[in-house]
Design an enzyme around this catalytic site. Structure first.
Site, short mmCIF file in Angstrom:
data_model
loop_
_atom_site.label_atom_id
_atom_site.label_comp_id
_atom_site.label_asym_id
_atom_site.label_seq_id
_atom_site.Cartn_x
_atom_site.Cartn_y
_atom_site.Cartn_z
N LYS A 20 0.92 -1.45 0.44
CA LYS A 20 0.11 0.17 0.15
C LYS A 20 0.86 1.13 0.09
O LYS A 20 1.45 1.69 0.94
CB LYS A 20 -0.94 0.29 1.36
CG LYS A 20 -1.96 1.43 1.11
CD LYS A 20 -2.39 1.40 1.98
CE LYS A 20 -3.43 2.50 2.40
NZ LYS A 20 -3.86 2.88 3.94
N ALA A 23 -0.48 8.34 1.66
CA ALA A 23 -0.06 9.72 1.55
C ALA A 23 1.30 9.26 2.98
O ALA A 23 2.34 10.68 2.68
CB ALA A 23 -1.35 10.31 1.86
N ALA A 25 3.05 7.05 4.47
CA ALA A 25 3.81 5.89 4.93
C ALA A 25 3.35 4.60 3.49
O ALA A 25 2.15 4.85 2.99
CB ALA A 25 2.59 5.56 6.27
N ARG A 26 4.80 3.95 3.32
CA ARG A 26 4.16 3.13 2.77
C ARG A 26 4.05 1.83 2.97
O ARG A 26 4.47 1.49 3.80
CB ARG A 26 5.97 2.68 1.76
CG ARG A 26 5.40 3.41 0.31
CD ARG A 26 6.13 3.97 -0.78
NE ARG A 26 7.59 4.38 -0.40
CZ ARG A 26 8.21 5.73 -0.81
NH1 ARG A 26 7.32 6.47 -2.34
NH2 ARG A 26 9.29 5.75 -0.74
N ASP A 141 -7.10 7.43 15.27
CA ASP A 141 -7.66 7.53 14.00
C ASP A 141 -8.63 5.96 13.28
O ASP A 141 -7.99 5.01 12.41
CB ASP A 141 -6.09 7.20 12.26
CG ASP A 141 -6.40 7.19 11.44
OD1 ASP A 141 -7.91 7.27 11.25
OD2 ASP A 141 -5.45 6.36 10.79
N1 LIG Z 1 1.16 -6.17 10.86
C1 LIG Z 1 -0.44 -6.41 9.53
N2 LIG Z 1 -0.26 -8.13 8.97
C2 LIG Z 1 -1.05 -7.77 8.31
N3 LIG Z 1 -1.36 -6.41 7.45
C3 LIG Z 1 -0.81 -5.53 8.03
C4 LIG Z 1 0.12 -5.83 9.12
N4 LIG Z 1 -0.68 -4.30 8.85
C5 LIG Z 1 -0.94 -3.27 7.85
N5 LIG Z 1 -1.20 -4.25 6.91
C6 LIG Z 1 -2.56 -4.29 6.35
O1 LIG Z 1 -2.08 -3.05 5.19
C7 LIG Z 1 -2.80 -1.45 5.61
C8 LIG Z 1 -2.46 -0.55 6.27
O2 LIG Z 1 -1.62 -0.35 7.11
P1 LIG Z 1 -2.03 0.81 7.84
O3 LIG Z 1 -3.26 1.03 8.05
O4 LIG Z 1 -0.95 0.75 9.29
O5 LIG Z 1 -1.15 2.40 7.08
P2 LIG Z 1 -1.44 2.88 6.09
O6 LIG Z 1 -3.05 3.50 6.53
O7 LIG Z 1 -1.06 3.92 5.53
O8 LIG Z 1 -0.90 4.03 7.85
P3 LIG Z 1 -1.29 5.80 8.21
O9 LIG Z 1 -2.57 6.00 8.19
O10 LIG Z 1 -0.93 6.08 9.10
O11 LIG Z 1 -0.49 6.78 6.75
C9 LIG Z 1 -3.88 -2.37 6.55
O12 LIG Z 1 -5.07 -1.88 6.42
C10 LIG Z 1 -3.45 -3.50 5.99
O13 LIG Z 1 -4.67 -4.44 5.18
MG LIG Z 2 -5.09 2.44 8.37
#
Ligand SMILES: Nc1ncnc2c1ncn2[C@@H]1O[C@H](COP(=O)(O)OP(=O)(O)OP(=O)(O)O)[C@@H](O)[C@H]1O
Ligand SMILES: [Mg+2]
Length: 234
Positions: A20, A23, A25-26, A141
């Protein structure tokens, strides 16, 4: 091969699978010491002043790790933190293998009309959030994308896992907990149509599970009222 200091993580990420691109983080899938891992990399934002950006990014990384550890210490499910690199702002987390987000799960379960299953899930969500708030962790969040469902073995219940703590902080104030629930309510009802009754189930379970719920629910009512007044004005 000799490697310059500070390049090991970027080299690892160049071979990892990008899951993913957000905006802020990757998120990658990788391996850490042979274990399936998720790497969350907070990259620099060019539109921000570099010093401010570095400060904010560092703070979010610290907050994310701190809240995950605090939850895990209290027995609340969140991924294991394997490693943190404050130079590249990367967090290596346990991958919850074979999980799905609560968001996807609700969407598919709604289609097959399994109301009982959804009610049990709402109950589980109320319980885990009550426990998190009783530890004074404010998520910051809360959405159904930031909760994972780890599939249980056949007779075992599937287990909820909280993720994405980058905006979290520690507070004992009922107001902060009420706002946390309000953010979830807004996200929940706009993501999942016709789920008012289901969200009420979640709140009912929160109330039954938290020792300090009455002040929090009172604040939630106040925040809702404020939101409504604001939308009437502007
Ligand atoms: N520990 C994990 N195990 C499996 N899947 C995960 C894990 N962490 C994240 N994911 C997958 O990656 C997606 C994005 O992760 P996360 O919500 O932490 O990042 P983000 O939404 O981009 O963060 P931010 O809101 O800080 O920008 C999650 O919705 C989930 O599908
Ligand atoms: Mg998230």
């Amino acid at each position: 091969m000799a490697q310059e200091k500070g390049t090991a993580v970027p080299v690892l990420l160049s071979k990892a699978e990008l899951l993913k691109q957000g905006a802020e983080a990757r998120v990658y899938r990788a391996e850490f010491l042979g274990k399936p891992a998720i790497v969350k990399e907070r990259f620099p934002k060019r539109y921000r002043h570099p010093v401010l950006d570095e400060k904010l990014t560092h703070r979010r990384t610290v907050q994310e790790v701190r809240s995950i550890l605090r939850c895990r210490k209290a027995g609340i499910s969140a991924p294991v933190v394997y490693f943190v690199d404050y130079t590249s702002h990367c967090i290596f987390l346990e991958e919850i293998v074979g999980s799905s987000t609560v968001r996807d799960h609700i969407a598919s379960t709604q289609q097959s009309c399994k109301d009982q299953e959804l009610e049990r899930l709402a109950q589980q969500m109320g319980q885990i959030l009550a426990r998190m708030h009783d530890e004074d962790v404010i998520h910051g969040d809360l959405t159904t994308s930031n909760m994972l469902l780890r599939r249980g073995t056949e007779d075992e219940e599937s287990d909820l896992v909280l993720i994405d703590f980058g905006l979290s902080y520690i507070s004992a104030l009922p107001e902060d907990k009420g706002v946390d629930l309000y953010v979830l309510e807004k996200a929940f009802l706009s993501t999942h149509p016709n789920t008012e009754a289901l969200f009420q189930k979640l709140l009912k379970s929160y109330t039954a599970s938290s020792k300090k719920s009455s002040a929090v629910i009172k604040k939630l009512d106040e925040v809702r009222l404020r939101g409504r007044k604001r939308s009437m004005v502007g």
